[in-house]
Every structure is written in C-alpha cells, then in structure tokens.
Write an enzyme that holds these catalytic residues in place. Structure first.
Site, PDB file in Angstrom:
ATOM      1  N   GLY A 231       0.831  -1.201   0.000  1.00 16.49           N
ATOM      2  CA  GLY A 231       0.000   0.000   0.000  1.00 16.49           C
ATOM      3  C   GLY A 231       0.859   1.242   0.000  1.00 16.49           C
ATOM      4  O   GLY A 231       0.583   2.220   0.703  1.00 16.49           O
TER       5      GLY A 231
ATOM      6  N   SER B 279      -5.193  -0.763  13.454  1.00 23.21           N
ATOM      7  CA  SER B 279      -6.053   0.414  13.645  1.00 23.21           C
ATOM      8  C   SER B 279      -6.622   0.374  15.057  1.00 23.21           C
ATOM      9  O   SER B 279      -6.657  -0.697  15.676  1.00 23.21           O
ATOM     10  CB  SER B 279      -7.203   0.354  12.634  1.00 23.21           C
ATOM     11  OG  SER B 279      -8.217   1.264  12.996  1.00 23.21           O
TER      12      SER B 279
ATOM     13  N   SER C 113       1.443   3.318  -2.497  1.00 23.67           N
ATOM     14  CA  SER C 113       1.155   4.315  -3.541  1.00 23.67           C
ATOM     15  C   SER C 113       0.616   5.634  -3.000  1.00 23.67           C
ATOM     16  O   SER C 113       0.691   6.655  -3.671  1.00 23.67           O
ATOM     17  CB  SER C 113       0.159   3.737  -4.553  1.00 23.67           C
ATOM     18  OG  SER C 113      -1.044   3.389  -3.907  1.00 23.67           O
ATOM     19  N   ARG C 114       0.024   5.604  -1.820  1.00 17.06           N
ATOM     20  CA  ARG C 114      -0.528   6.859  -1.271  1.00 17.06           C
ATOM     21  C   ARG C 114      -0.702   6.735   0.239  1.00 17.06           C
ATOM     22  O   ARG C 114      -0.428   5.685   0.819  1.00 17.06           O
ATOM     23  CB  ARG C 114      -1.864   7.210  -1.937  1.00 17.06           C
ATOM     24  CG  ARG C 114      -2.920   6.144  -1.784  1.00 17.06           C
ATOM     25  CD  ARG C 114      -4.264   6.617  -2.358  1.00 17.06           C
ATOM     26  NE  ARG C 114      -5.323   5.724  -1.926  1.00 17.06           N
ATOM     27  CZ  ARG C 114      -5.734   4.666  -2.586  1.00 17.06           C
ATOM     28  NH1 ARG C 114      -5.186   4.362  -3.752  1.00 17.06           N
ATOM     29  NH2 ARG C 114      -6.708   3.893  -2.117  1.00 17.06           N
TER      30      ARG C 114
ATOM     31  N   SER D  51       1.635  -2.063  -4.580  1.00 15.86           N
ATOM     32  CA  SER D  51       0.186  -1.786  -4.584  1.00 15.86           C
ATOM     33  C   SER D  51      -0.320  -2.080  -5.991  1.00 15.86           C
ATOM     34  O   SER D  51       0.426  -2.646  -6.802  1.00 15.86           O
ATOM     35  CB  SER D  51      -0.134  -0.345  -4.147  1.00 15.86           C
ATOM     36  OG  SER D  51      -0.062   0.554  -5.235  1.00 15.86           O
TER      37      SER D  51
ATOM     38  N   ALA E  21     -13.888  -5.956  12.083  1.00 20.80           N
ATOM     39  CA  ALA E  21     -13.688  -7.422  12.123  1.00 20.80           C
ATOM     40  C   ALA E  21     -12.382  -7.785  11.417  1.00 20.80           C
ATOM     41  O   ALA E  21     -11.607  -8.611  11.907  1.00 20.80           O
ATOM     42  CB  ALA E  21     -14.865  -8.123  11.445  1.00 20.80           C
TER      43      ALA E  21
ATOM     44  N   LYS F  45      -9.704  -5.933  11.072  1.00 22.92           N
ATOM     45  CA  LYS F  45      -8.540  -5.482  11.847  1.00 22.92           C
ATOM     46  C   LYS F  45      -8.394  -6.275  13.149  1.00 22.92           C
ATOM     47  O   LYS F  45      -7.277  -6.483  13.615  1.00 22.92           O
ATOM     48  CB  LYS F  45      -8.639  -3.973  12.129  1.00 22.92           C
ATOM     49  CG  LYS F  45      -8.464  -3.125  10.871  1.00 22.92           C
ATOM     50  CD  LYS F  45      -7.030  -3.191  10.341  1.00 22.92           C
ATOM     51  CE  LYS F  45      -6.815  -2.341   9.102  1.00 22.92           C
ATOM     52  NZ  LYS F  45      -5.435  -2.385   8.600  1.00 22.92           N
TER      53      LYS F  45
ATOM     54  N   ASN G 181       0.851  -2.684   5.337  1.00 21.83           N
ATOM     55  CA  ASN G 181       0.061  -1.455   5.475  1.00 21.83           C
ATOM     56  C   ASN G 181      -1.191  -1.439   4.587  1.00 21.83           C
ATOM     57  O   ASN G 181      -2.185  -0.823   4.952  1.00 21.83           O
ATOM     58  CB  ASN G 181       0.959  -0.248   5.150  1.00 21.83           C
ATOM     59  CG  ASN G 181       0.161   1.010   4.872  1.00 21.83           C
ATOM     60  OD1 ASN G 181      -0.339   1.660   5.788  1.00 21.83           O
ATOM     61  ND2 ASN G 181      -0.012   1.349   3.590  1.00 21.83           N
TER      62      ASN G 181
ATOM     63  N   TYR H 226     -14.901  -3.553   8.690  1.00 27.20           N
ATOM     64  CA  TYR H 226     -13.515  -3.068   8.793  1.00 27.20           C
ATOM     65  C   TYR H 226     -12.928  -3.474  10.148  1.00 27.20           C
ATOM     66  O   TYR H 226     -11.801  -3.963  10.237  1.00 27.20           O
ATOM     67  CB  TYR H 226     -13.527  -1.548   8.611  1.00 27.20           C
ATOM     68  CG  TYR H 226     -12.183  -0.877   8.743  1.00 27.20           C
ATOM     69  CD1 TYR H 226     -11.098  -1.281   7.966  1.00 27.20           C
ATOM     70  CD2 TYR H 226     -11.999   0.183   9.639  1.00 27.20           C
ATOM     71  CE1 TYR H 226      -9.862  -0.659   8.099  1.00 27.20           C
ATOM     72  CE2 TYR H 226     -10.779   0.811   9.763  1.00 27.20           C
ATOM     73  CZ  TYR H 226      -9.708   0.383   8.995  1.00 27.20           C
ATOM     74  OH  TYR H 226      -8.489   0.994   9.129  1.00 27.20           O
TER      75      TYR H 226
END
Ligand code: NAP
Length: 241
Positions: free
Chosen positions: A14, A143, A16-17, A38, A158, A160, A91, A156
């Site tokens: 991840g 997170s 790219s941004r 990515s 669940a 994490k 990430n 989301y």
C-alpha cells in the site's frame, strides 16, 4: 539518534498513497532500499521518482493483494532481484462505513480479502524469506478498530481484529528465529481513506501520515534488547486510554 537503514531492504504494501507513501519516503530517507507494492503502477512510479530524485533506492512491484498468486509473485520478485528482506510494513488496507444491518456481503468479502487474507499471505511470504536469514522485522499497520468497536465500521473492525489475532500468534512464532513483529494501531489519519471513513471529523483534528512514519522509525530504532509489541497512536482530540 536517527535510524540508519543503509543495507536494509524494506517492503511496504500500500505504498502508492496515504500512510504507506509516507512510510516509504521515511524509510528510503533513512537509507533503506524500499520495495513499493500496490495496484496503481503510475502512483507507485511517482513515489519511486520522489525517492530516486532524493538519492534513495526503490523497486516498484505491482500486485493486487486480494490475489494470492500476485502476492506470491511479488515476493518472488523480491527474492530474485534483491535476495533478502529485512523489514515488511504490512500497510495496504481498505474499509467502508455502513451499518451492519445494511452492509453488503460483497463489500465484507472485499475488505476481508485485502485486510485479513492478503495481509496474512504477505506475512507468510515474508517469513519464508526471513526464517532462513534468522532476522527480520514485520510491522503491521492495524487500527484503533483492531481493539475497539465503532458504530458503522463492523466489517472493517472485524478485519482489523482478525489481523491483530494472527499478528499476535505470529509474534510468538517468529521470536525463536530472531524475527520481530509489532503492530501500530492509529486513530483517524489524514488520508483519502481516513476522510472517507470519518467524514464527520474536520481535517484539522486528523493525525498526519508522517506521524505514523515516525512511529515506524521509532520501532526500528530500538535496540535488540527492547521490544514494543504495539503502539496505539490516537488523535489528540480523542479520549485517552
Ligand atoms: P489509503 O490512502 O486509501 O491507501 C491505501 C493503500 O492500500 C493504497 O496504497 C492502496 O494502493 C493500497 N491497497 C488497497 N487495496 C489494495 C489491494 N487490493 N492490493 C494492493 N494494495 C492495495 O489508506 P491509508 O489511510 O493510507 O491506510 C493505510 C492503512 O492504514 C490501512 O491498512 C488502514 O486500514 C490503516 N489505517 C488507516 C487509518 C486512517 O484513518 N487513514 C487509521 C488506522 C489505520 P492501490 O490503490 O494503488 O492498490
């Protein structure tokens, strides 16, 4: 006490941004040869150009982490082109807000495919390189929803929580090989994703992505005698503890 990552190879998923981009720039600045993964090749190349123009080293590897074959071939490329892997920053992640009762199972499956299954396979592949080396550091970008439940973030959250589950088990398995595993658990960060999942929050109260990059550098700066399992980075405006 800057971290010296010269001669280290760090793979960031991840990249790219958002948070992944900030971490990639920070690790490259500290001297690491960074592998940027990515789906969006153009954005990865932009990050690569930024790194190379400041004198750093980067390798772009395009892969969709929802696809097992693409993950395996990405790590095969690291093995064949760079021959080692010292750091994995897990990430890449996606999420979507919505009440559990209305949430589409198609979206649930997409979130699990990247955040849980994809992250798991990346760790498998990294461990296959790191175990023979008898060294390595895996840092998972989890997170706050990896240990708390927030309304409208059930799928989301669940994903994490699941990610934290396998990371804790992996940390216990990896230790005998001298491989370190930590998790960073950020509150809302100022990225496209952060703004989409919490549109109610003003940009001024969001965590800058560079603070997460600094947290990665902090973990990498510790001596071999010290270990931090997890770091919870909350928004200043949120409640402590
Ligand atoms: P972002 O700006 O949306 O960036 C997400 C990154 O993941 C992009 O580089 C994207 O690249 C990559 N990605 C998404 N799906 C992918 C796939 N199928 N295969 C490969 N790469 C994929 O999000 P962010 O805020 O930086 O989030 C990064 C991580 O931090 C996530 O795991 C997120 O859960 C976590 N996090 C974020 C916040 C926050 O508030 N922002 C808070 C806590 C934790 P491509 O589109 O190029 O594939």
């Amino acid at each position: 006490m800057g971290v010296d990552l010269r001669n280290k190879v760090a793979c960031i998923t991840g990249a790219s941004r958002g948070i992944g981009r900030s971490i990639s720039l920070a690790l490259a600045e500290a001297g690491a040869h960074v592998v940027l993964i990515s789906r969006n090749l153009n954005k990865l190349k932009d990050v690569e150009s930024e790194i190379v123009s400041s004198g750093g080293k980067a390798l772009v590897v395009q892969a969709d982490l929802a696809e097992e074959k693409e993950i395996v071939s990405a790590f095969n490329e690291i093995k064949s082109r760079i021959k080692k892997l010292d750091i994995l920053i897990g990430n890449a992640g996606i999420g979507k807000a919505g009440k559990l009762i209305d949430f589409s199972i198609e979206d649930f499956d997409k979130i699990m495919a990247v955040n849980l299954r994809g992250a798991y396979i990346c760790c498998q592949e990294a461990m296959r390189i790191m175990i023979p080396q008898r060294s390595g550091y895996i840092i998972s970008i989890s997170s706050v929803v990896g240990f708390r439940g927030y309304a409208n973030q059930s799928a989301y959250s669940a994903s994490k929580h699941g990610q934290m589950g396998f990371i804790k088990a992996l940390a216990a398995e990896a230790q005998e090989y001298g491989i370190r595993v930590s998790a960073i658990l950020p509150g809302v960060v100022d990225t496209e994703f952060g703004k989409a999942i919490r549109p109610d929050l003003d940009k001024s109260v969001l965590i800058p992505p560079d603070d997460i990059a600094r947290t990665v550098l902090y973990l990498l700066s510790l001596s071999e005698q010290a270990m931090v399992d997890q770091v919870y980075v909350r928004r200043m405006a949120s409640s402590p503890f």
